[in-house]
Write a protein that holds these residues in place. Structure first.
Motif, PDB file in Angstrom:
ATOM      1  N   UNK A  39     -17.178 -44.328 -29.402  1.00 57.35           N
ATOM      2  CA  UNK A  39     -17.344 -42.404 -28.969  1.00 57.35           C
ATOM      3  C   UNK A  39     -18.159 -43.771 -26.846  1.00 57.35           C
ATOM      4  N   UNK A  40     -17.909 -43.043 -26.113  1.00 56.81           N
ATOM      5  CA  UNK A  40     -17.844 -43.251 -24.868  1.00 56.81           C
ATOM      6  C   UNK A  40     -19.435 -42.482 -24.684  1.00 56.81           C
ATOM      7  N   UNK A  41     -20.514 -43.139 -24.209  1.00 56.25           N
ATOM      8  CA  UNK A  41     -21.809 -42.609 -23.644  1.00 56.25           C
ATOM      9  C   UNK A  41     -20.924 -41.294 -22.732  1.00 56.25           C
ATOM     10  N   UNK A  42     -22.440 -40.319 -23.161  1.00 56.82           N
ATOM     11  CA  UNK A  42     -22.181 -39.137 -22.396  1.00 56.82           C
ATOM     12  C   UNK A  42     -23.830 -38.636 -22.547  1.00 56.82           C
ATOM     13  N   UNK A  43     -23.771 -37.177 -21.709  1.00 53.27           N
ATOM     14  CA  UNK A  43     -24.729 -36.081 -21.443  1.00 53.27           C
ATOM     15  C   UNK A  43     -25.704 -36.403 -22.195  1.00 53.27           C
ATOM     16  N   UNK A  44     -24.806 -36.297 -23.962  1.00 51.65           N
ATOM     17  CA  UNK A  44     -25.705 -35.742 -24.813  1.00 51.65           C
ATOM     18  C   UNK A  44     -26.580 -37.335 -25.133  1.00 51.65           C
ATOM     19  N   UNK A  75     -29.017 -37.986 -22.901  1.00 51.22           N
ATOM     20  CA  UNK A  75     -30.414 -37.652 -23.779  1.00 51.22           C
ATOM     21  C   UNK A  75     -30.823 -38.541 -24.438  1.00 51.22           C
ATOM     22  N   UNK A  76     -30.335 -38.659 -25.334  1.00 50.34           N
ATOM     23  CA  UNK A  76     -30.927 -38.155 -26.834  1.00 50.34           C
ATOM     24  C   UNK A  76     -31.321 -39.997 -26.757  1.00 50.34           C
ATOM     25  N   UNK A  77     -30.587 -40.553 -26.375  1.00 50.74           N
ATOM     26  CA  UNK A  77     -31.219 -42.339 -26.581  1.00 50.74           C
ATOM     27  C   UNK A  77     -32.460 -42.395 -25.602  1.00 50.74           C
ATOM     28  N   UNK A  78     -32.632 -41.488 -24.670  1.00 50.86           N
ATOM     29  CA  UNK A  78     -33.664 -42.366 -23.250  1.00 50.86           C
ATOM     30  C   UNK A  78     -35.182 -40.922 -23.854  1.00 50.86           C
ATOM     31  N   UNK A  79     -34.691 -40.541 -25.023  1.00 51.88           N
ATOM     32  CA  UNK A  79     -35.730 -39.622 -25.491  1.00 51.88           C
ATOM     33  C   UNK A  79     -36.879 -39.880 -26.534  1.00 51.88           C
ATOM     34  N   UNK A  80     -37.934 -39.888 -25.872  1.00 51.96           N
ATOM     35  CA  UNK A  80     -38.561 -40.639 -27.369  1.00 51.96           C
ATOM     36  C   UNK A  80     -38.207 -39.882 -29.021  1.00 51.96           C
ATOM     37  N   UNK A  81     -38.149 -41.093 -30.408  1.00 49.42           N
ATOM     38  CA  UNK A  81     -37.726 -40.608 -30.941  1.00 49.42           C
ATOM     39  C   UNK A  81     -38.264 -39.611 -31.846  1.00 49.42           C
ATOM     40  N   UNK A 140     -27.289 -40.006 -32.080  1.00 50.85           N
ATOM     41  CA  UNK A 140     -26.539 -41.748 -32.109  1.00 50.85           C
ATOM     42  C   UNK A 140     -27.013 -42.162 -33.252  1.00 50.85           C
ATOM     43  N   UNK A 141     -26.140 -42.038 -34.369  1.00 50.09           N
ATOM     44  CA  UNK A 141     -25.723 -42.051 -35.799  1.00 50.09           C
ATOM     45  C   UNK A 141     -25.061 -43.716 -35.816  1.00 50.09           C
ATOM     46  N   UNK A 142     -23.958 -43.417 -34.533  1.00 48.69           N
ATOM     47  CA  UNK A 142     -22.627 -43.878 -33.909  1.00 48.69           C
ATOM     48  C   UNK A 142     -23.286 -45.018 -34.033  1.00 48.69           C
ATOM     49  N   UNK A 143     -24.575 -45.218 -32.439  1.00 48.19           N
ATOM     50  CA  UNK A 143     -24.966 -46.649 -32.285  1.00 48.19           C
ATOM     51  C   UNK A 143     -25.955 -47.246 -33.689  1.00 48.19           C
ATOM     52  N   UNK A 144     -26.768 -45.975 -34.477  1.00 50.74           N
ATOM     53  CA  UNK A 144     -26.991 -46.453 -35.390  1.00 50.74           C
ATOM     54  C   UNK A 144     -26.652 -47.243 -36.541  1.00 50.74           C
ATOM     55  N   UNK A 145     -25.469 -47.464 -36.787  1.00 50.55           N
ATOM     56  CA  UNK A 145     -24.858 -47.711 -37.520  1.00 50.55           C
ATOM     57  C   UNK A 145     -24.281 -48.977 -37.548  1.00 50.55           C
ATOM     58  N   UNK A 198     -22.421 -48.575 -26.657  1.00 56.02           N
ATOM     59  CA  UNK A 198     -23.580 -47.785 -27.583  1.00 56.02           C
ATOM     60  C   UNK A 198     -24.803 -49.198 -28.528  1.00 56.02           C
ATOM     61  N   UNK A 199     -24.275 -50.271 -28.581  1.00 53.40           N
ATOM     62  CA  UNK A 199     -25.038 -50.926 -29.150  1.00 53.40           C
ATOM     63  C   UNK A 199     -26.408 -51.227 -27.989  1.00 53.40           C
ATOM     64  N   UNK A 200     -26.252 -51.611 -26.692  1.00 50.45           N
ATOM     65  CA  UNK A 200     -27.391 -51.978 -25.744  1.00 50.45           C
ATOM     66  C   UNK A 200     -27.993 -50.588 -25.572  1.00 50.45           C
ATOM     67  N   UNK A 201     -29.060 -50.018 -25.931  1.00 53.73           N
ATOM     68  CA  UNK A 201     -30.328 -48.890 -26.345  1.00 53.73           C
ATOM     69  C   UNK A 201     -31.929 -48.991 -25.974  1.00 53.73           C
ATOM     70  N   UNK A 202     -32.363 -48.345 -24.832  1.00 54.23           N
ATOM     71  CA  UNK A 202     -33.649 -49.446 -25.174  1.00 54.23           C
ATOM     72  C   UNK A 202     -34.172 -48.440 -26.049  1.00 54.23           C
TER      73      UNK A 202
END
Ligand SMILES: Cc1cc2nc3c(=O)[nH]c(=O)nc-3n(C[C@H](O)[C@H](O)[C@H](O)COP(=O)(O)O)c2cc1C
Length: 209
Positions: free
Chosen positions: A49-54, A57-63, A74-79, A111-115
């Motif tokens: 999936x191409x990264x989008x607004x959601x 926002x999810x990637x930069x929110x504290x877990x 974020x489940x796809x990134x996690x997988x 998807x895999x380069x995530x802060x």
């Protein structure tokens, strides 16, 4: 149990140089690691999936602040990251498209380069970026239509593929990279035959290491 992660990104499924060589690599790696297992990730059959607004926002929110919906985003990134973490070695098949990487593979890297997951960011630190993944061998099989674009060639300054891949992988902690290169796929002459032969030799060595 050792595990190889094979990532393919060619748009073609027939006549693909990179797909045929990643397959050879996997077969040789499995022969050298009889108890080994193979994970296959095909970013053309299943484009990330191409990264989008959601996603952003999810990637930069504290877990702890992520809603169930944000976690699902974020489940796809996690997988995809878990596949890398569970692997002992990676092999990537990467055609050059328009001097860089195929867009479906760029979507994979986005998807895999995530802060705070694959790299840390601390604006106060002398070096603000910290890779968070554990290094492991990464073999990248590249095929280009015009071999003059490969390192050392007269058009090598137009090769944005290899520096981009190396930078992204190093950024998240994957430093043990080796390129296996095939040039002149579009010329279909003796240079292609020689390149394929030396790629096959390099693959045999690297897969058995
Ligand atoms: C959309 C597209 C763009 C391409 N761009 C380039 C390019 O910029 N430079 C080049 O040398 N070859 C280019 N090629 C040729 C491919 O790099 C070459 O055919 C390679 O072998 C493709 O990998 P594959 O055999 O695994 O499909 C391009 C091919 C396609 C389909």
């Amino acid at each position: 149990m050792p595990r190889l992660l094979m990532i393919n990104s060619s748009g073609r499924h027939t006549r693909s140089v990179t797909r045929s060589l990643t397959r050879q690599f996997a077969e040789r790696w499995l022969a050298a690691h009889p108890a080994g297992e193979l994970t296959e990730r095909d970013v053309t059959l299943q484009p990330p999936t191409v990264v989008n607004e959601a996603w952003i926002a999810s990637a930069f929110a504290p877990p702890q602040d992520r809603s169930p919906v944000a976690q699902a985003v974020l489940s796809e990134s996690e997988l995809l990251l878990t596949e890398i973490e569970e692997a002992d070695a990676l092999v990537l098949g990467v055609p050059m498209y328009n001097f860089g990487l195929p867009s479906q593979l760029k979507a994979y890297f986005d998807q895999i380069i995530r802060v705070n997951r694959s790299f840390g960011f601390d604006p106060q630190a002398p070096n603000p970026y910290q890779p968070l993944l554990t290094d492991k061998p990464v073999t990248i099989i590249v095929s280009v239509g015009d071999g003059d674009l490969l390192p050392g060639g007269p058009l090598s300054q137009l090769n944005f593929l290899e520096p981009h891949l190396t930078t992204m992988l190093n950024f998240i902690g994957l430093n043990s990279i080796e390129f296996v290169r095939v040039g002149y796929e579009e010329f279909q002459d003796g240079r292609l035959k020689r390149a394929l032969k030396s790629a096959e030799q390099a693959i045999a060595q690297r897969a058995a290491a």
